[in-house]
Design a protein around this motif. Structure first.
Motif, PDB file in Angstrom:
ATOM      1  N   ASP A  53       3.406  40.440  41.685  1.00  0.00           N
ATOM      2  CA  ASP A  53       3.236  39.028  42.249  1.00  0.00           C
ATOM      3  C   ASP A  53       4.634  38.286  42.476  1.00  0.00           C
ATOM      4  N   THR A  54       5.258  38.911  43.258  1.00  0.00           N
ATOM      5  CA  THR A  54       6.711  38.462  43.612  1.00  0.00           C
ATOM      6  C   THR A  54       6.926  38.077  44.948  1.00  0.00           C
ATOM      7  N   GLY A  55       7.902  37.174  45.439  1.00  0.00           N
ATOM      8  CA  GLY A  55       8.276  36.892  46.684  1.00  0.00           C
ATOM      9  C   GLY A  55       9.181  37.898  47.389  1.00  0.00           C
ATOM     10  N   LEU A  56       9.757  37.506  48.721  1.00  0.00           N
ATOM     11  CA  LEU A  56      10.566  38.577  49.203  1.00  0.00           C
ATOM     12  C   LEU A  56      11.671  38.847  48.636  1.00  0.00           C
ATOM     13  N   TRP A  57      12.487  37.980  48.213  1.00  0.00           N
ATOM     14  CA  TRP A  57      13.792  37.954  47.638  1.00  0.00           C
ATOM     15  C   TRP A  57      13.554  39.005  46.419  1.00  0.00           C
ATOM     16  N   ILE A  83      22.602  51.756  34.789  1.00  0.00           N
ATOM     17  CA  ILE A  83      23.099  51.213  33.384  1.00  0.00           C
ATOM     18  C   ILE A  83      24.074  50.194  33.413  1.00  0.00           C
ATOM     19  N   LEU A  84      24.644  49.891  34.660  1.00  0.00           N
ATOM     20  CA  LEU A  84      25.510  48.625  34.585  1.00  0.00           C
ATOM     21  C   LEU A  84      24.602  47.515  35.269  1.00  0.00           C
ATOM     22  N   PHE A  85      23.974  47.563  36.337  1.00  0.00           N
ATOM     23  CA  PHE A  85      23.476  46.545  36.923  1.00  0.00           C
ATOM     24  C   PHE A  85      21.955  46.228  36.181  1.00  0.00           C
ATOM     25  N   PRO A 104      16.556  45.192  39.101  1.00  0.00           N
ATOM     26  CA  PRO A 104      15.520  45.842  38.468  1.00  0.00           C
ATOM     27  C   PRO A 104      16.099  47.537  38.415  1.00  0.00           C
ATOM     28  N   ALA A 105      15.671  48.372  37.665  1.00  0.00           N
ATOM     29  CA  ALA A 105      16.115  49.508  37.375  1.00  0.00           C
ATOM     30  C   ALA A 105      15.463  50.648  38.214  1.00  0.00           C
ATOM     31  N   GLY A 106      14.441  50.321  38.992  1.00  0.00           N
ATOM     32  CA  GLY A 106      13.798  51.288  39.913  1.00  0.00           C
ATOM     33  C   GLY A 106      12.590  50.564  40.378  1.00  0.00           C
ATOM     34  N   GLY A 107      11.737  51.419  41.076  1.00  0.00           N
ATOM     35  CA  GLY A 107      10.668  51.055  41.914  1.00  0.00           C
ATOM     36  C   GLY A 107      10.639  50.363  42.834  1.00  0.00           C
ATOM     37  N   GLN A 121      11.268  41.384  46.033  1.00  0.00           N
ATOM     38  CA  GLN A 121      11.386  42.592  46.580  1.00  0.00           C
ATOM     39  C   GLN A 121      12.485  43.163  47.013  1.00  0.00           C
ATOM     40  N   ALA A 122      13.070  42.230  47.583  1.00  0.00           N
ATOM     41  CA  ALA A 122      14.423  42.715  48.219  1.00  0.00           C
ATOM     42  C   ALA A 122      15.463  43.199  47.048  1.00  0.00           C
ATOM     43  N   ARG A 123      15.155  42.636  45.923  1.00  0.00           N
ATOM     44  CA  ARG A 123      16.362  43.006  44.879  1.00  0.00           C
ATOM     45  C   ARG A 123      15.846  44.497  44.449  1.00  0.00           C
TER      46      ARG A 123
END
Lengths: 317, 562
Positions: free
Chosen positions: A174-178, A155-157, A165-168, A180-182
């Motif tokens: 199509d995303t970079g390493l950073w 809820i906060l972030f 991201p809320a999940g997954g 995906q790390a998020r």
């Protein structure tokens, strides 16, 4: 030392063998079989279909026969197919094990990075304001239910701030390493916050106990620096019980964190093993639990060896 | 440090407290051309014929089509065929079988432009191959009755075939089998039928374009987490509007809600999303941000009466329980009236539904009078006793942990207590409840759970006397109440085989009347699907039946301002 390690490894194999049978038997004792579960989802399943499917999956055989068939195949490296995912057990387990090790490993490292200094600081300043704040935070971490904390973080972030991201898991995007790390940040934070409190309390108690010992007084009397007394004398002894706890935690590295994985949609071992047990997926549940058992046994062996390194008085013959 | 801790704590609690008041940032996922759908379940296999699972049907709605389906108006319609075969148009004809019985030969003409994603045409040979897979005993196809009923499939040309069915049933026009790509799967199947379920490309290579012939094809999948679909260049129908559809699995419904609010998903599928009470709560807070569409469906919550129980054997007692149940209040209080009270086992949306049946509106006086007539007239401390001093005591069970059912159960317990029933709740985990208690008819009194209906689906498995589970029949069948009425058996047999529509409707009417009179089961509520959709989404029509809304995905679009 070598004979000790060999003896422990042999004992571990025996434990694994017994565990495999116990897990199989316990799953067999649960009411209903996979076909009963199918009937609930599909009323069109005729008695003829039910009998055919039971024979096809070997469910018409006695439990001991099924276990023996599984064991002989497993000893030849064939762990079978997962009934829930229609794929070989290995193909399901390996990526999920890596996901869990990544999640829980990062959380474990982060927990230690917080808990060790916080525990030491609290132990060296008992009843101080700082100690009270650390204790309060630790108790908050222990008391807050993990599912609630996880939702609160989302809820906060994710909802309010929109930073993460809320999940997954960011896979297939199509995303970079950073990017995906998020996806890792919130689950790691949720797990760390829910476990760090216990570790802080443990380090604090262990350090306080060590600081009361005569050898600490002697070390101080010798005029050693405060830092050296704390790190080389007190912490080294205080770490022995902490290592025991960490060794037990290693089992969790494989068995996973069910609640966190479910809420964040993280494909880990906890959810996989839970689903496998509830779905009567014997092959998957067995291998998942066996890996968890094996790693716990291995970690405890490593913990025993670490005791000897931490405390030269401990010797294994 | 103290300040930081205080700040973090304050921020967390403020976030929770102000969620209802603050407007979250605009949706970020699902940019132009992408629609991200949240669902709560992932299919255990992508093979269309193995296992029956709603999550799989939902995904297959994007990538393939059945030959026939019930549309959002619950009318049988052609999706891959060109015309529904009927006796009247000559595409169906009665035939005499080798054993002297009567069967039916049904001819279908496939859409001539239907093409697999790899460019191979969808042919009648594919249909025949599907039948061969389905009827093979080792392939692991779960419900194989539909395959077994087909005696032969004669292929006339690439796009037409005739199926010979071993009996004449009223729904002979419907062709329920999926279509498998023979050009990719035949070799794998013929190599080892028993290993086919483990080697099929549907699970080994689900993104293979040759497996799909719908408006979309699967381009990427992460087992258990997500699947991505893009328009299929060989699709022969109206081109779909979205450039990409992503299905994301979020099993926890609280997390699903947070994902929706954060914009990580654009919509929640009604077929596989939140329960109605959760959707109603969300609508109260965010009604202006999303469209909430509730569609009563095929699943109905009901209470099975164990008719071996001497108390429940008395029809007056069963009627009294019905009169004492205020289903409308339960529906209103728990579901904002979105899940209508059920009065029969046939959905009001079903063409064969009959409204002219005995009903049991909430009437506690009537319930008390029935109990008096049944001999339960000694009232002590609010509990009724019969002449021999036996209390009117019943056990009431459902699945432990199902919050909605437990709330309904408590409401009913209280309502029944008002007329003198002493109802004891004894819930069990779902595995025990379904796997043992229900399967072996071990429930002593009443059991609350849900049943799945279907348009014009004959309720044989739940009402026919040959479907009562027992040790002799290895506990097969789902007539858990133990209901046996020869007239009901005749009606069920008759409905299945009666071709004359008018006569069949008469049988349906009588069946529903008899069900309501005998009341072996107390229907409670029709479960509704809660579709939570972005305001800009157009064209999505919830069906409420077993064919999910994705079967008409090419009609979905983004509104110009969306």
């Amino acid at each position: 030392m070598l004979s000790f390690i060999i003896r422990r490894l042999l004992q571990s194999l025996a434990v694994l063998f017994i565990m495999s049978f116990l897990i199989y038997a316990l799953m067999g004792l649960m009411p209903g079989d996979p076909i009963d579960l199918m009937i609930q989802a599909d009323p069109d399943l005729t008695p003829e279909d039910q009998a055919r499917l039971r024979a096809l999956y070997g469910l018409d055989q006695p439990l001991t026969t099924r276990y023996w068939n599984w064991l002989t195949a497993a000893l030849q490296g064939d762990f079978g197919f997962s009934r829930l995912f229609a794929q070989p057990v290995g193909e399901i387990l390996w990526p999920r094990m890596w996901n869990t090790v990544l999640l829980l490993g990062l959380s474990l490292i982060l927990s230690l990075m917080i808990a060790l200094p916080a525990g030491i600081i609290a132990a060296t300043r008992p009843q101080s304001t700082l100690d009270n704040v650390i204790n309060l935070s630790a108790f908050a971490g222990i008391s807050i239910p993990p599912f609630w904390l996880a939702i609160l973080l989302i809820i906060l972030f994710s909802v309010t701030l929109g930073w993460l991201p809320a999940g997954g898991m960011g896979m297939g995007e199509d995303t970079g390493l950073w990017e995906q790390a998020r996806f890792l940040i919130l689950p790691v934070l949720a797990l760390t916050l829910s476990r760090v409190g216990g570790t802080i309390r443990f380090v604090r108690a262990s350090m306080m106990e060590a600081l009361r010992q005569d050898y600490i007084r002697t070390a101080r009397a010798k005029g050693l620096s405060r830092r050296r007394v704390l790190v080389a004398h007190a912490l080294r002894n205080a770490l022995i019980p902490v290592v025991t706890i960490l060794a037990l935690d290693m089992g969790m590295l494989v068995s996973g964190a069910l609640i966190t994985e479910t809420i964040f949609g993280w494909l880990g071992m906890g959810k996989t093993i839970y689903d496998a047990i509830m779905g009567n997926d014997y092959n998957l549940a067995l291998m998942g639990l066996m890996f968890a058992t094996a790693l716990t046994l291995l970690a405890n062996l490593l913990a025993d060896l670490t005791y000897a390194w931490l405390d030269p008085r401990i010797k294994y013959g | 440090m103290r300040q930081r801790l205080a700040a973090l704590t304050t921020a967390l609690f403020m976030a929770a407290g102000t969620l209802a008041a603050e407007e979250p940032p605009a949706a970020q996922a699902g940019g132009a051309g992408t629609l991200t759908i949240g669902i709560t379940q992932f299919p255990s296999t992508f093979h269309p014929a193995i296992d029956s699972m709603l999550a799989k049907s939902y995904m297959h709605g994007l990538t393939r089509r059945p030959i026939t389906a019930y549309d959002p108006d619950w009318e049988l319609t052609c999706l891959v065929c060109q015309e529904l075969p009927t006796l009247e148009n000559g595409m169906a004809e009665k035939i005499e079988l080798e054993d002297g019985d009567e069967g039916i030969a049904v001819t279908y003409k496939l859409h001539p432009e239907a093409t697999w994603g790899d460019g191979e045409p969808v042919t009648a040979e594919d249909v025949k191959f599907t039948w061969e897979v389905g009827k093979h005993p080792d392939t692991g196809v779960a419900a194989a009755e539909a395959y077994r009923r087909i005696l032969d499939i004669e292929v006339h040309d690439d796009h037409s075939f005739t199926a010979q069915i071993d009996r004449i049933t009223f729904d002979y026009s419907a062709f329920g089998l999926p279509i498998l790509p023979a050009h990719l799967e035949r070799e794998i199947f013929e190599d080892d039928p028993a290993q086919y379920r483990n080697r099929t490309l549907f699970d080994r290579d689900p993104a293979n374009s040759g497996l799909h012939f719908g408006p979309y094809r699967m381009v990427d999948v992460t087992t258990g987490a997500r699947a991505t679909f893009e328009p299929n260049p060989t699709w022969y129908g109206e081109p779909p509007a979205f450039d990409r559809i992503v299905l994301r699995v979020v099993e926890n419904t609280a997390a699903l809600e947070a994902n929706l609010l954060s914009g990580a998903i654009d919509m929640v599928a009604g077929e596989l999303g939140m329960t109605v009470d959760q959707a109603v709560a969300l609508e109260r807070r965010y009604g202006e941000r999303f469209d909430f569409v509730y569609r009563p469906g095929l699943i109905y919550e009901h209470i099975d009466f164990n008719l071996d129980n001497p108390i429940l054997q008395d029809r007056k007692v069963r009627h009294a329980l019905a009169y004492a149940s205020n289903r409308d209040v339960i529906s209103e209080a728990l579901f904002d009236g979105r899940q209508p009270a059920a009065h029969s086992n046939i959905s009001p949306l079903d063409a064969v539904h009959n409204d002219d049946i005995p009903r049991y509106p909430y009437d506690p006086e009537k319930a008390e009078s029935l109990l008096e007539d049944a001999g339960w007239n000694d009232l002590r401390n609010g509990i009724r006793y019969d002449g021999e001093g036996n209390p009117l005591r019943l056990t009431f069970q459902t699945t432990a942990g199902d919050r909605t059912r437990e709330l309904m159960q408590q409401a009913l317990q209280s309502q029944w207590r008002d007329v003198g029933f002493d109802v004891r709740i004894r819930n069990e985990p779902p595995r025990v409840f379904f796997g043992q208690t229900m399967a072996q008819r071990n429930f002593p009194g009443m059991a609350l759970y849900a049943w799945l209906s279907a348009p014009e689906s004959v309720p044989r498995s739940t009402l026919h006397s040959d479907q009562i589970p027992s040790e002799e029949n290895s506990w097969t069948g789902q007539n858990y109440p133990g209901y046996a009425n020869p007239r009901m058996d005749d009606l069920l047999d008759g409905i299945e085989t009666e071709l004359d529509e008018e006569r069949r409707q008469e049988l349906w009417d009588e069946m529903q009347r008899l069900y309501a009179e005998d009341l072996p089961v107390l229907p409670l509520l029709w479960r509704a699907q809660a579709h939570i959709l972005p305001k800009w989404l157009t064209g999505l029509q919830p069906t409420g039946n077993q064919f999910p809304s994705t079967f008409w995905v090419e009609e979905w679009d983004r509104a110009p301002s969306g």
